[in-house]
Design a protein around this motif. Structure first.
Motif, short mmCIF file in Angstrom:
data_model
loop_
_atom_site.label_atom_id
_atom_site.label_comp_id
_atom_site.label_asym_id
_atom_site.label_seq_id
_atom_site.Cartn_x
_atom_site.Cartn_y
_atom_site.Cartn_z
N ARG A 68 0.80 -1.24 0.00
CA ARG A 68 0.00 0.00 0.00
C ARG A 68 0.83 1.27 0.00
N HIS A 69 2.14 1.16 0.24
CA HIS A 69 2.94 2.38 0.40
C HIS A 69 4.35 2.19 -0.13
N GLY A 70 5.10 3.28 -0.13
CA GLY A 70 6.46 3.26 -0.63
C GLY A 70 7.51 3.16 0.45
N GLY A 71 7.11 2.80 1.66
CA GLY A 71 8.06 2.67 2.76
C GLY A 71 8.42 1.23 3.01
N GLN A 72 9.17 1.03 4.08
CA GLN A 72 9.57 -0.30 4.51
C GLN A 72 9.30 -0.42 6.00
N VAL A 73 8.66 -1.52 6.39
CA VAL A 73 8.35 -1.77 7.79
C VAL A 73 9.11 -3.02 8.22
N MET A 74 9.73 -2.93 9.36
CA MET A 74 10.41 -4.09 9.95
C MET A 74 9.87 -4.32 11.35
N PHE A 75 9.93 -5.56 11.76
CA PHE A 75 9.51 -5.96 13.10
C PHE A 75 10.67 -6.72 13.72
N ALA A 76 11.08 -6.32 14.92
CA ALA A 76 12.16 -7.00 15.62
C ALA A 76 11.75 -7.24 17.06
N VAL A 77 12.14 -8.39 17.56
CA VAL A 77 11.84 -8.73 18.95
C VAL A 77 13.11 -9.28 19.59
N ALA A 89 19.62 0.63 13.46
CA ALA A 89 20.87 0.76 12.73
C ALA A 89 21.42 -0.61 12.32
N GLN A 90 21.44 -1.54 13.25
CA GLN A 90 21.98 -2.88 12.99
C GLN A 90 21.24 -3.57 11.85
N LEU A 91 19.94 -3.41 11.82
CA LEU A 91 19.11 -4.06 10.79
C LEU A 91 19.06 -3.26 9.49
N ARG A 92 19.71 -2.10 9.49
CA ARG A 92 19.76 -1.23 8.32
C ARG A 92 18.36 -0.79 7.88
N THR A 93 17.51 -0.54 8.85
CA THR A 93 16.15 -0.10 8.56
C THR A 93 16.17 1.26 7.85
N TRP A 94 17.23 1.99 8.02
CA TRP A 94 17.41 3.30 7.39
C TRP A 94 17.74 3.17 5.90
N ASP A 95 18.04 1.98 5.44
CA ASP A 95 18.54 1.78 4.08
C ASP A 95 17.38 1.64 3.09
N THR A 96 16.61 2.72 2.94
CA THR A 96 15.48 2.72 2.01
C THR A 96 15.61 3.90 1.04
N HIS A 97 14.95 3.78 -0.09
CA HIS A 97 15.06 4.77 -1.15
C HIS A 97 14.67 6.18 -0.69
N LEU A 141 14.44 -4.64 2.45
CA LEU A 141 14.36 -5.07 3.85
C LEU A 141 13.43 -6.26 3.97
N PRO A 142 13.80 -7.22 4.80
CA PRO A 142 12.97 -8.43 4.93
C PRO A 142 11.62 -8.14 5.60
N ASP A 143 10.61 -8.86 5.16
CA ASP A 143 9.30 -8.78 5.80
C ASP A 143 9.23 -9.68 7.02
N THR A 144 10.10 -10.67 7.08
CA THR A 144 10.09 -11.61 8.20
C THR A 144 10.56 -10.94 9.49
N PRO A 145 9.94 -11.27 10.61
CA PRO A 145 10.37 -10.70 11.88
C PRO A 145 11.83 -11.05 12.17
N GLN A 146 12.51 -10.11 12.76
CA GLN A 146 13.91 -10.29 13.12
C GLN A 146 14.01 -10.60 14.61
#
Length: 164
Positions: free
Chosen positions: A36-45, A69-77, A156-161
């Motif tokens: 639905r959008h141009g972003g990236q969502v990550m889930f970490a536990v 930072a570790q998961l590089r969530t910032w690394d998006t277009h 970025l992976p969709d799978t939970p980290q």
């Protein structure tokens, strides 16, 4: 400090708290939302923090920012990645958004999602609470980065980290 140390030493297992069916539901919710959008969502536990981090007084927010930072969530277009982070030992939920969303989504909006998720996880259907939180995050991202802004690279992976 001693109570927090005990909580971390006796933290619940991530695998027990998030069985395969729950992890799959999170993956599907993220993929559906990102369509639905141009972003990236990550889930970490993370079950707990290492003893040196506890000794230094690392807060759940600091741990979430480190995971971001570790998961590089910032690394998006468009610099519009969002991390939903759970620290089980502290019963903490944090949302960290990249700079492309700062000034567009207020901290109060992110906090409302954290509050809804916290309440939902205490209820009878935690999987639905997780889906709902991911949907709420996606709705906020969609409002500023609609699907037309999507990049072909879903980096970025969709799978939970699972951290730690």
């Amino acid at each position: 400090m001693i109570r927090r140390l005990c909580r971390h030493l006796l933290a619940p297992s991530v695998r027990r708290a998030f069985p395969p069916g729950t992890l799959q539901a999170i993956t599907e919710a993220i993929a559906t939302g990102e369509a639905r959008h141009g972003g990236q969502v990550m889930f970490a536990v993370e079950a707990d923090l290492p003893l040196p981090a506890l000794w230094r007084g690392v807060t759940p927010r600091q741990a979430a920012e480190q995971a971001f930072a570790q998961l590089r969530t910032w690394d998006t277009h468009h610099n519009n990645g969002v991390l939903i982070y759970l620290l089980l030992a502290d019963h903490a939920i944090e949302i960290v958004a990249d700079r492309g969303l700062h000034g567009r989504v207020s901290p109060a909006q992110w906090q409302r999602i954290c509050t809804h998720l916290r309440e939902g996880l205490r209820g009878s259907n935690p999987v639905e609470a997780l889906r709902s939180a991911i949907d709420e995050v996606s709705a906020l991202v969609e409002g500023h980065f609609p699907a037309a802004t999507r990049s072909d690279d879903d980096g970025l992976p969709d799978t939970p980290q699972i951290l730690g």
